[in-house]
Design a protein around this motif. Structure first.
Motif, PDB file in Angstrom:
ATOM      1  N   MET A  22     137.054  85.680  32.474  1.00 44.12           N
ATOM      2  CA  MET A  22     135.729  85.872  31.880  1.00 44.12           C
ATOM      3  C   MET A  22     134.877  84.603  31.962  1.00 44.12           C
ATOM      4  N   GLY A  23     135.416  83.536  32.527  1.00 41.11           N
ATOM      5  CA  GLY A  23     134.668  82.291  32.622  1.00 41.11           C
ATOM      6  C   GLY A  23     134.785  81.423  31.385  1.00 41.11           C
ATOM      7  N   GLY A  24     135.751  81.749  30.526  1.00 40.26           N
ATOM      8  CA  GLY A  24     135.975  80.964  29.320  1.00 40.26           C
ATOM      9  C   GLY A  24     136.961  79.839  29.559  1.00 40.26           C
ATOM     10  N   ILE A  25     137.150  79.036  28.536  1.00 39.84           N
ATOM     11  CA  ILE A  25     138.120  77.945  28.563  1.00 39.84           C
ATOM     12  C   ILE A  25     139.397  78.463  27.918  1.00 39.84           C
ATOM     13  N   PRO A  36     131.229  83.289  29.288  1.00 41.04           N
ATOM     14  CA  PRO A  36     131.428  82.004  29.958  1.00 41.04           C
ATOM     15  C   PRO A  36     131.148  80.834  29.013  1.00 41.04           C
ATOM     16  N   GLY A  37     132.075  79.883  28.986  1.00 36.96           N
ATOM     17  CA  GLY A  37     131.946  78.709  28.140  1.00 36.96           C
ATOM     18  C   GLY A  37     132.611  78.821  26.785  1.00 36.96           C
ATOM     19  N   ASP A  38     132.929  80.049  26.347  1.00 37.26           N
ATOM     20  CA  ASP A  38     133.660  80.215  25.093  1.00 37.26           C
ATOM     21  C   ASP A  38     135.059  79.628  25.244  1.00 37.26           C
ATOM     22  N   VAL A  39     135.666  79.242  24.136  1.00 37.19           N
ATOM     23  CA  VAL A  39     137.019  78.695  24.134  1.00 37.19           C
ATOM     24  C   VAL A  39     137.956  79.696  23.484  1.00 37.19           C
ATOM     25  N   VAL A  40     139.014  80.062  24.192  1.00 39.44           N
ATOM     26  CA  VAL A  40     140.077  80.892  23.639  1.00 39.44           C
ATOM     27  C   VAL A  40     141.276  79.986  23.425  1.00 39.44           C
ATOM     28  N   ILE A  41     141.706  79.877  22.166  1.00 40.71           N
ATOM     29  CA  ILE A  41     142.842  79.033  21.821  1.00 40.71           C
ATOM     30  C   ILE A  41     144.030  79.929  21.518  1.00 40.71           C
ATOM     31  N   GLY A  42     145.005  79.913  22.410  1.00 49.21           N
ATOM     32  CA  GLY A  42     146.239  80.651  22.219  1.00 49.21           C
ATOM     33  C   GLY A  42     147.250  79.772  21.514  1.00 49.21           C
ATOM     34  N   ARG A  74     148.463  86.488  28.342  1.00 46.80           N
ATOM     35  CA  ARG A  74     147.484  87.426  28.917  1.00 46.80           C
ATOM     36  C   ARG A  74     146.080  87.132  28.387  1.00 46.80           C
ATOM     37  N   ALA A  75     145.978  86.733  27.122  1.00 48.97           N
ATOM     38  CA  ALA A  75     144.666  86.385  26.561  1.00 48.97           C
ATOM     39  C   ALA A  75     144.089  85.187  27.292  1.00 48.97           C
ATOM     40  N   LEU A  76     144.921  84.202  27.585  1.00 43.36           N
ATOM     41  CA  LEU A  76     144.450  83.011  28.292  1.00 43.36           C
ATOM     42  C   LEU A  76     144.048  83.350  29.720  1.00 43.36           C
ATOM     43  N   GLU A  77     144.805  84.217  30.375  1.00 43.38           N
ATOM     44  CA  GLU A  77     144.433  84.674  31.722  1.00 43.38           C
ATOM     45  C   GLU A  77     143.090  85.392  31.679  1.00 43.38           C
ATOM     46  N   ALA A  78     142.913  86.252  30.680  1.00 46.03           N
ATOM     47  CA  ALA A  78     141.652  86.989  30.546  1.00 46.03           C
ATOM     48  C   ALA A  78     140.493  86.031  30.274  1.00 46.03           C
TER      49      ALA A  78
END
Length: 188
Positions: free
Chosen positions: A135-138, A109-115, A127-131
């Motif tokens: 997971m509570g990430g951005i 939670p709180g991590d940022v995933v940049i696609g 799918r990575a952004l959905e995941a």
């Protein structure tokens, strides 16, 4: 040759100006999300395909090692670099799941995933952004054209106003370098 040379620079300059006008707000949102993630002990995860995979690896490296200043390492991961993991996930699940599987394992939670996807329509990036959201990430994105399917999924979403893949990628790396510079300035 001279005409081609001049035309390429002119197209770059036009895309640069259009991007400057279009993405200031979303870029500020991305910087804020990444600052908050790092300040809270989180990390930034990048993913993309082809040239965007190279950009993911490039930007994660700038954050972990250094961009222009010596400072503490900033936690960042490119989800594009582990060939054993990528091929196992593609073989056992599908290529659409290669990044989502890693997000499930690594995102907190709180991590940022940049696609990163020039079209905004890469299934494995989506799918990575959905995941990330699960997971509570951005879920953040760098795209081009009209933003594709990233619109409504990635927030913040930076859409480079171009239909030319090369110009979109040029703006992505410029914006990525700007992001690294701002995050690094706070870490020295």
């Amino acid at each position: 040759m001279d005409k081609f040379f001049d035309d390429e620079f002119e197209q770059h300059a036009l895309t640069l100006q259009a991007t400057r006008e279009a993405v200031r707000g979303p870029f500020g949102q991305l910087v804020k999300a990444c600052r908050e993630a790092l300040a809270g002990g989180g990390k930034i995860l990048f993913c993309g395909n082809g040239g965007s995979a190279a950009d993911a690896q490039h930007l994660a490296t700038e954050l972990v090692v250094r961009y222009t200043r010596n400072r503490k390492a900033l936690p960042s991961i490119a989800l594009t670099t582990d060939t054993s993991l990528l091929t196992a996930a593609a073989n056992d699940f599908s290529f659409d799941e290669v990044f989502a599987r890693q997000v499930e394992a690594l995102c907190r939670p709180g991590d940022v995933v940049i696609g990163i996807s020039t079209s905004g329509n890469s299934p494995n990036v989506l799918r990575a952004l959905e995941a990330a959201k699960e997971m509570g990430g951005i879920a953040a994105g760098l795209s081009g054209r009209d933003g594709g399917k990233m619109v409504g999924l990635a927030e913040p979403l930076i859409v480079v106003p171009s239909t030319v893949t090369a110009r979109i990628q040029e703006m992505h790396i410029l914006l990525g370098h700007m992001l690294c510079d701002l995050l690094e300035a706070e870490a020295v």
